[in-house]
Design an enzyme around this catalytic site. Structure first.
Site, PDB file in Angstrom:
ATOM      1  N   CYS B 161       0.802  -1.180   0.007  1.00  0.00           N
ATOM      2  CA  CYS B 161       0.134   0.084  -0.096  1.00  0.00           C
ATOM      3  C   CYS B 161       0.923   1.198   0.010  1.00  0.00           C
ATOM      4  O   CYS B 161       0.303   2.313  -0.010  1.00  0.00           O
ATOM      5  CB  CYS B 161      -0.835  -0.026   1.358  1.00  0.00           C
ATOM      6  SG  CYS B 161      -1.640  -1.498   1.393  1.00  0.00           S
ATOM      7  N   HIS B 287      -3.958   7.780   5.878  1.00  0.00           N
ATOM      8  CA  HIS B 287      -3.935   6.365   4.992  1.00  0.00           C
ATOM      9  C   HIS B 287      -5.503   5.887   5.160  1.00  0.00           C
ATOM     10  O   HIS B 287      -6.218   5.582   4.306  1.00  0.00           O
ATOM     11  CB  HIS B 287      -3.029   5.418   5.703  1.00  0.00           C
ATOM     12  CG  HIS B 287      -2.920   4.317   4.814  1.00  0.00           C
ATOM     13  ND1 HIS B 287      -2.658   3.909   3.452  1.00  0.00           N
ATOM     14  CD2 HIS B 287      -2.910   2.849   5.191  1.00  0.00           C
ATOM     15  CE1 HIS B 287      -2.560   3.019   3.141  1.00  0.00           C
ATOM     16  NE2 HIS B 287      -2.787   2.025   4.335  1.00  0.00           N
ATOM     17  N   GLU B 298      -3.121   4.716  13.479  1.00  0.00           N
ATOM     18  CA  GLU B 298      -2.674   5.877  12.742  1.00  0.00           C
ATOM     19  C   GLU B 298      -3.095   7.210  13.457  1.00  0.00           C
ATOM     20  O   GLU B 298      -2.349   8.374  13.404  1.00  0.00           O
ATOM     21  CB  GLU B 298      -3.333   6.062  11.238  1.00  0.00           C
ATOM     22  CG  GLU B 298      -2.742   7.227  10.530  1.00  0.00           C
ATOM     23  CD  GLU B 298      -3.086   7.264   8.916  1.00  0.00           C
ATOM     24  OE1 GLU B 298      -4.212   6.248   8.707  1.00  0.00           O
ATOM     25  OE2 GLU B 298      -2.845   8.019   8.239  1.00  0.00           O
ATOM     26  N   LYS B 316     -10.756   7.561   1.362  1.00  0.00           N
ATOM     27  CA  LYS B 316     -11.121   6.166   0.912  1.00  0.00           C
ATOM     28  C   LYS B 316     -12.214   5.739   1.105  1.00  0.00           C
ATOM     29  O   LYS B 316     -12.745   5.171  -0.023  1.00  0.00           O
ATOM     30  CB  LYS B 316     -10.051   5.150   1.697  1.00  0.00           C
ATOM     31  CG  LYS B 316      -8.609   5.091   1.411  1.00  0.00           C
ATOM     32  CD  LYS B 316      -7.920   4.068   2.211  1.00  0.00           C
ATOM     33  CE  LYS B 316      -6.392   3.805   1.573  1.00  0.00           C
ATOM     34  NZ  LYS B 316      -5.645   4.941   1.834  1.00  0.00           N
ATOM     35  N   HIS B 321      -9.948   1.519  -1.007  1.00  0.00           N
ATOM     36  CA  HIS B 321      -8.325   1.320  -0.807  1.00  0.00           C
ATOM     37  C   HIS B 321      -7.778   0.862  -2.113  1.00  0.00           C
ATOM     38  O   HIS B 321      -8.105  -0.511  -2.498  1.00  0.00           O
ATOM     39  CB  HIS B 321      -8.171   0.392   0.367  1.00  0.00           C
ATOM     40  CG  HIS B 321      -6.586   0.286   0.754  1.00  0.00           C
ATOM     41  ND1 HIS B 321      -5.686   0.938  -0.113  1.00  0.00           N
ATOM     42  CD2 HIS B 321      -6.126  -0.436   1.679  1.00  0.00           C
ATOM     43  CE1 HIS B 321      -4.524   0.627   0.732  1.00  0.00           C
ATOM     44  NE2 HIS B 321      -4.777  -0.121   1.744  1.00  0.00           N
ATOM     45  N   PHE B 379       1.505  -3.196   4.172  1.00  0.00           N
ATOM     46  CA  PHE B 379       1.759  -4.656   4.710  1.00  0.00           C
ATOM     47  C   PHE B 379       3.098  -4.577   4.854  1.00  0.00           C
ATOM     48  O   PHE B 379       4.100  -4.338   3.925  1.00  0.00           O
ATOM     49  CB  PHE B 379       1.386  -5.619   3.627  1.00  0.00           C
ATOM     50  CG  PHE B 379      -0.121  -6.175   3.770  1.00  0.00           C
ATOM     51  CD1 PHE B 379      -0.755  -7.106   3.141  1.00  0.00           C
ATOM     52  CD2 PHE B 379      -0.845  -5.444   5.158  1.00  0.00           C
ATOM     53  CE1 PHE B 379      -1.916  -7.492   3.789  1.00  0.00           C
ATOM     54  CE2 PHE B 379      -2.423  -5.721   5.335  1.00  0.00           C
ATOM     55  CZ  PHE B 379      -2.634  -6.979   4.764  1.00  0.00           C
TER      56      PHE B 379
END
Lengths: 264, 392
Positions: B161, B287, B298, B316, B321, B379
């Site tokens: 990502c 994010h 976050e 998003k 995503h 990830f």
């Protein structure tokens, strides 16, 4: 771009470890391409060792080897992991399962399918919070990785790690991902020369020039059976301790030229 | 670092094709998430699908690279005069001096999936799929490089990502080294069964439209997108890449560090490179995937870094995503917010239980902005933060 080579890690297709491979790279000893299992890395905890995919085991082996050779602390190195095809065993697994009704995917295998799995496992195993990149440049993944690792080294004036690897492809994929033998190589680069340095590498973009480093016959087959083996002319130059220039063809009009200067 | 100018940018996603369409979607709170109608996928989860990808036809000389991901890339390239902008840069500097660095996590794996599904033998894939270039991560960059006829260094970045955010830093370093004068950066990820079923297996996807940072959030939705930006060594009258920060969590392959240490490091590193203090940031594009864990962590990381609450949101809810394309899509949204003086809200969300409850924008806010930060955390604990600034 000028960087210094501090250490080399090597594994696969008859070349098992840098020191052990030197006579073979010089053409003084025969190559036995018999595959050997990648040594278990003590960086991984027992559970991780079991779960870690082949790509991760290979990448960690050569990365750790390069760091040991360079006497560099892995937890302090930003890194670049380069692979042409990534984990073709997991790609094969995913595609097989997804073709079946129900499409039951193992969550562990899915999070291991990311191209940065080796990068992730490495930073976890070494406790390294430095930046880590995972890249591909198709057949020229080694050259692209070298450029990125050198760029990182110069830009932030800090040593960096390049780890390039590709595993033998599963049967169903081998016609489209033609990798016949697993092979990995890792380099530790430094922005400045130290007592540990074994060569100076000068990188530039260049119009392609004729002339190639002649490989011992034993290595010519390896050269075509794994994209990362495009590093061989560089490795042979280092082993022979002969300053030389190596061109990695990138585009129709440009190559990455690596001029190698050795003094020890 | 130097501050390369961003002289052209574009994005195509479920919420809109190109900047104007996307801008209308942002202003009018028109999200792009919809019922999952992706072929061969029976999962009950909204998706961010780009309409019309199937109808895209590549030019004959690029037919060899045909696959869903590259069709989406081609569609994205057609928007906002991007191809012309690249051509002008190539002519100005020489195409050997223009690099191409794109991010992707899926690349063309959808084609490999199709090949396996349609195979009639277990010894080899069907003849129609015997095109090696579409079965490899580098498929996208190889296609776009040829489409734009670029002769400079190239690289595929595939760090899940954070992929199409990391491309900015790699380009800046290469420009600074003197190897190149400009770079095409960006990324493309397309819907495919691997990611849809994979995130489902990890129990990270929601059956509902995603609600980033909301107290009732229940997971992410997968989207697809293509985005590109042109960076040039020095450019007047263009927004600039002011800073970037990269870090590793060194914690776990699919769970973020519980204290968000890696995320915080990436944000601090970006500020340091930009020569800015947290107080200088006017808006953070989070994010914000809408998973319970990402948003909580976050939130904590951002809250602890910014002494004074900073306006922030996750976009998003508009796009889903978009994984390997998330970095560039959100960079483009950040650039739009900077240039058009509007903080997009957090679509689909209304009340937060995270540390950012007091500073999250749920609705759009019109306000002039000087510096915008964008986060992308992937990830394997791969973190990247970008900072954009107005033209000098």
């Amino acid at each position: 771009m000028n960087v210094y080579l501090q250490g080399v890690g090597l594994w696969g297709a008859g070349l098992y470890g840098w020191d052990a491979s030197l006579p073979i790279l010089r053409g003084e000893a025969p190559l036995d391409p018999q595959p050997r299992p990648v040594p278990a890395s003590d960086l991984l905890a027992a559970a991780e060792r079991r779960r870690a995919p082949s790509t991760v085991r290979l990448a960690l082996c050569v990365a750790q080897d390069a760091c040991t050779h360079a006497q560099a602390n892995p937890s302090e190195l930003p890194s670049v992991f380069a692979s042409s095809h990534g984990d073709t065993e997991i790609t094969d697994y995913l595609c097989r399962e997804l073709a079946l009704p129900g499409a039951a995917i193992s969550p562990t295998k899915f999070h291991n399918s990311v191209h940065n799995a080796a990068s992730g496992y490495w930073t976890i195993a070494t406790g390294c919070s430095r930046p880590s990149n995972a890249i591909s440049g198709y057949h020229e993944s080694f050259a692209c990785g070298l450029l990125e690792a050198a760029s990182l080294c110069i830009a932030d004036q800090q040593s960096s790690l390049l780890c390039a690897y590709d595993i033998a492809a599963p049967e169903l994929m081998v016609t489209v991902c033609p990798v016949m033998a697993s092979f990995g190589v890792a380099l530790v680069l430094s922005p400045g020369r130290t007592a540990q340095s074994i060569a100076e590498l000068n990188l530039s973009m260049h119009a392609p020039a004729a002339g190639e480093v002649a490989l011992p016959e034993a290595l010519q087959q390896l050269r075509t059976s794994n994209p990362i083996a495009r590093a061989l002319p560089l490795l042979v130059t280092l082993a022979r301790r002969q300053s030389s220039a190596i061109d990695f063809t990138l585009t129709e009009r440009q190559s990455l030229r690596v001029e190698v200067a050795l003094w020890k | 670092m130097i501050s390369p100018g961003i002289t052209a940018y574009t994005a195509t996603c479920a919420a809109g094709r190109g900047l104007e369409d996307l801008w209308v979607a942002l202003r009018s709170s028109r999200g792009g998430l919809a019922h999952n109608d992706f072929p061969h996928c029976t999962l009950n989860t909204p998706i961010g699908r780009v309409r019309g990808v199937e109808d895209v036809r590549l030019p004959q000389h690029l037919a060899h690279w045909d696959c869903r991901n590259n069709r989406l890339a081609w569609l994205g390239l057609q928007q906002d005069g991007f191809i012309d902008s690249v051509k002008i840069a190539s002519e100005r500097y020489g195409s050997e001096r223009v690099a191409i660095i794109l991010g992707t996590s899926t690349s063309s794996i959808g084609s490999s999936e199709d090949a396996y599904r349609e195979r009639t033998s277990d010894a080899e894939l069907p003849a129609a799929y015997q095109r090696p270039i579409i079965h490899t991560p580098h498929s996208l960059v190889d296609f776009v490089r040829r489409a734009l006829d670029l002769q400079g260094p190239f690289m595929t970045v595939a760090t899940a990502c954070s992929s199409s955010a990391r491309v900015f830093g790699s380009a800046e370093r290469m420009i600074r080294s003197g190897l190149i004068d400009a770079a095409v950066v960006g990324g493309v990820d397309s819907l495919c069964l691997s990611v849809l079923y994979g995130f489902n297996a990890l129990e990270l996807a929601s059956t509902e439209v995603c609600r980033p940072f909301d107290a009732a959030r229940s997971g992410l939705n997968i989207g697809e997108a293509a985005g590109f930006a042109l960076l040039e060594r020095a450019a007047e009258k263009s927004p600039v890449l002011q800073g970037y920060g990269e870090s590793s969590d060194a914690y776990h392959m699919s769970s973020p560090h519980p204290e968000g240490l890696g995320a915080k490091r990436a944000m601090q590193s970006a500020l340091s490179r930009a020569g800015l203090a947290p107080a200088d940031i006017d808006y953070v594009n989070l994010h914000g995937t809408a998973t319970r864990m990402n948003d909580e962590i976050e939130g904590r990381a951002v809250d602890s870094l910014f002494e004074r609450a900073v306006a922030c949101s996750s976009t998003k809810g508009w796009t889903g995503h978009t994984l390997g394309a998330a970095g560039i899509v959100e960079a483009v949204i950040s650039l739009l917010s900077l240039e058009r003086s509007m903080i997009p809200g957090t679509l689909n969300s209304s009340r937060s239980d995270t540390a950012l409850a007091g500073s999250l924008a749920f609705e759009n806010i019109e306000r002039p902005l000087r510096h915008v930060m964008s986060n992308s955390f992937g990830f394997g604990g791969n973190n990247c933060t970008l900072i954009f600034g107005k033209a000098a």
